[in-house]
Design a protein around this motif. Sequence first.
Motif, mmCIF file in Angstrom:
data_model
loop_
_atom_site.group_PDB
_atom_site.id
_atom_site.type_symbol
_atom_site.label_atom_id
_atom_site.label_comp_id
_atom_site.label_asym_id
_atom_site.label_seq_id
_atom_site.Cartn_x
_atom_site.Cartn_y
_atom_site.Cartn_z
ATOM 1 N N LYS B 62 -37.114 61.203 2.587
ATOM 2 C CA LYS B 62 -35.848 61.908 2.853
ATOM 3 C C LYS B 62 -35.197 62.356 1.538
ATOM 4 C CE LYS B 62 -33.848 58.972 5.909
ATOM 5 N NZ LYS B 62 -32.872 58.586 6.955
ATOM 6 N N LEU B 64 -32.483 63.764 -1.256
ATOM 7 C CA LEU B 64 -31.058 63.730 -1.623
ATOM 8 C C LEU B 64 -30.868 64.526 -2.906
ATOM 9 C CD1 LEU B 64 -31.578 60.192 -0.980
ATOM 10 C CD2 LEU B 64 -29.273 60.886 -0.339
ATOM 11 N N ALA B 65 -29.781 65.302 -2.950
ATOM 12 C CA ALA B 65 -29.519 66.109 -4.140
ATOM 13 C C ALA B 65 -28.116 65.836 -4.670
ATOM 14 C CB ALA B 65 -29.676 67.587 -3.808
ATOM 15 N N GLN B 68 -24.275 62.798 -8.591
ATOM 16 C CA GLN B 68 -23.223 61.833 -8.219
ATOM 17 C C GLN B 68 -23.393 61.351 -6.769
ATOM 18 O OE1 GLN B 68 -19.140 62.102 -9.341
ATOM 19 N NE2 GLN B 68 -19.551 63.287 -11.168
ATOM 20 N N VAL B 69 -23.850 62.249 -5.915
ATOM 21 C CA VAL B 69 -24.104 61.860 -4.526
ATOM 22 C C VAL B 69 -25.246 60.843 -4.491
ATOM 23 C CG1 VAL B 69 -24.898 62.720 -2.274
ATOM 24 C CG2 VAL B 69 -23.256 64.064 -3.604
ATOM 25 N N GLU B 72 -24.144 57.285 -5.613
ATOM 26 C CA GLU B 72 -23.445 56.530 -4.558
ATOM 27 C C GLU B 72 -24.447 56.052 -3.504
ATOM 28 O OE1 GLU B 72 -19.731 56.466 -3.487
ATOM 29 O OE2 GLU B 72 -18.865 57.933 -4.862
ATOM 30 N N TYR B 73 -25.426 56.909 -3.208
ATOM 31 C CA TYR B 73 -26.450 56.536 -2.224
ATOM 32 C C TYR B 73 -27.234 55.314 -2.709
ATOM 33 C CZ TYR B 73 -30.714 56.683 0.569
ATOM 34 O OH TYR B 73 -31.758 56.337 1.386
ATOM 35 N N GLU B 76 -25.195 52.220 -2.332
ATOM 36 C CA GLU B 76 -25.005 51.790 -0.936
ATOM 37 C C GLU B 76 -26.308 51.324 -0.291
ATOM 38 O OE1 GLU B 76 -23.148 55.173 0.927
ATOM 39 O OE2 GLU B 76 -21.196 54.737 0.057
ATOM 40 N N PRO B 89 -11.293 49.240 -3.207
ATOM 41 C CA PRO B 89 -11.147 50.685 -2.919
ATOM 42 C C PRO B 89 -10.373 51.464 -3.990
ATOM 43 C CG PRO B 89 -10.716 49.428 -0.926
ATOM 44 C CD PRO B 89 -10.869 48.426 -2.043
ATOM 45 N N ARG B 92 -12.616 51.831 -6.957
ATOM 46 C CA ARG B 92 -13.665 52.802 -6.608
ATOM 47 C C ARG B 92 -13.134 54.224 -6.745
ATOM 48 N NH1 ARG B 92 -17.838 50.586 -3.476
ATOM 49 N NH2 ARG B 92 -18.165 52.397 -2.159
ATOM 50 N N ALA B 93 -11.902 54.423 -6.257
ATOM 51 C CA ALA B 93 -11.294 55.753 -6.339
ATOM 52 C C ALA B 93 -11.112 56.172 -7.797
ATOM 53 C CB ALA B 93 -9.959 55.787 -5.597
ATOM 54 N N ARG B 96 -14.437 57.230 -9.190
ATOM 55 C CA ARG B 96 -14.814 58.563 -8.691
ATOM 56 C C ARG B 96 -13.980 59.659 -9.356
ATOM 57 N NH1 ARG B 96 -14.828 55.996 -2.958
ATOM 58 N NH2 ARG B 96 -17.040 55.566 -2.648
#
Lengths: 222, 222
Positions: B62, B64-65, B68-69, B72-73, B76, B89, B92-93, B96
Motif C-alpha cells: 500500500k 503512502l506519499a 510528513q504524512v 505520522e503513519y 501510528e 495532544p 503533538r500540535a 506539527r
Amino acid sequence: MAEEVKLLGVWGSPYSRRVETALKLKNVEYEFVEEDLQSKSALLLKSNPVHQKIPVLLHNGKPLAESQVILEYIDETWKEGFPILPKDPYERAQARFWARFIDEKCLPATYKVLWGCEELEKAVEEACELLKILENELKDKKFFAGETVGLVDIVANFIGYWLRAIQEVVGVELLTKEKLPKLYNWSDEFCSVFQESLPPKDKLVAYIRDRLQSTNTTTTSS
Amino acid sequence: MAEEVKLLGVWGSPYSRRVETALKLKNVEYEFVEEDLQSKSALLLKSNPVHQKIPVLLHNGKPLAESQVILEYIDETWKEGFPILPKDPYERAQARFWARFIDEKCLPATYKVLWGCEELEKAVEEACELLKILENELKDKKFFAGETVGLVDIVANFIGYWLRAIQEVVGVELLTKEKLPKLYNWSDEFCSVFQESLPPKDKLVAYIRDRLQSTNTTTTSS
C-alpha cells in the motif's frame, strides 16, 4: 474542570470556519471572537506570533494555530465525540494527504483564478485539473470520508461553499455541474450538512463584491 | 505476517532521508529503492500519481506519499517503537506546527538563497529571520523535542545537515555559530545522532557542485 474554549477568527474565513465546524461536530461549546485583520488584537499577536494569522484556538488559555493542526488537536482532545479522522493509520494518512493537497495545490490555484491573474484562461485550466484530481478521489462516495464527513470534507470547505458563491460574482466557471459533476454534488451535500456553520450567502457575496471593487481600484492585488 | 516495507527515494534527498530516519528509529527493516528522477519508475508513477514525487513508502504494497504524512503513519503503525510524536495532544500540535513552519516557510526561503535568486542580500536576510524564529523555539533544549529527537528534528534535517554543506559550496552564510548559535549547536547534535542515516558529505558536496555548475550553464533555474 470547566473547559474554556475560545476561537479567534473572522466570520467569512473558511479557515476559522473549519475550526468552528470541527467544534460543532464534537459538540464543544466555544466563544467566537471576531478579529479585525486590519487591526489585529493583542491577544491574536501574542497567541500566534509566528504567523499573526487567524484562526487561533485558545484551550484553557493555551494557544494553537494553523487550521489543520487545530483540527487534529480537536480530534485528539475530544476523543469521544464525532471522529474527524478515521482510526486506521492508512486511512488517516490518506485523509492527511488529501487535506494537504487541498491546501497546497487546489486552494492556491483556485485563489489565483478568483482574485485575478494575468493569464486567466491558463489559470482556470490549471485549477480545473487540480479540482478534477479531487473529484476523482471522491469516486462514488457521498463525502470524502465516506457516508459521513471527515477531515478532508472540512478542509475542502472553501470548495464546497465559498467557491460557487465567489465564481458567480467574479464571472468565471470552475466548479460547475458540467465540468465537475461529482464535486458539484458533493458541494450540495456539504452545504446541506454544514448549513449552520457557514457564513450567510448574502453577506458573503456583498463582502466579495466590496473586496473585488477595492482590488480593482488599487494597483496591487492581494 | 511478514512486513514488506519498501521506500522509493533518492540518496541525497532530505525528504526520503526523513522517512529513513523514522524507520531506523523504529527499528523497522526496509528495502530502499533508488529512483532516477530524470526517468521515474512505473512503480513511483503508479504509487504517487498526484505528485509523482519521492518519497513513497510501500507498506505491504500500500503506497503512502508526502514525507510528513509518512512520518505520522510510521509513528501510528509501529506504535511500540521510539515515539516520533509526543503523547500529549497539545505537544503533538506544537510539533506539527513547527514541522509545517519548516516546510512552508524556512525551506522555501533557504532554497531561494542556495539555488540562486536576484536579490541575494534580501533573501539571506529573510531566510535568517525565519531560522531565528526556529532557533528561538529551541530555547535551551538539546533537540526540538527535548532530550531526544522527534518529528521537528527529523523534518528539520535539511537545516541540520544539508544547509551547512551547501552554504559552504555556494558561498553564502546562513547557519553560522555567530548568527544562530543554538541552531548551529543543534545541527552538531543532529549530525552526531543521525550520522548513519545521512548521505556521505563528500558525495553530497560533489553532487551540489555538479548541480550548481549545470544551473549556471543554463538559463533556467531549478
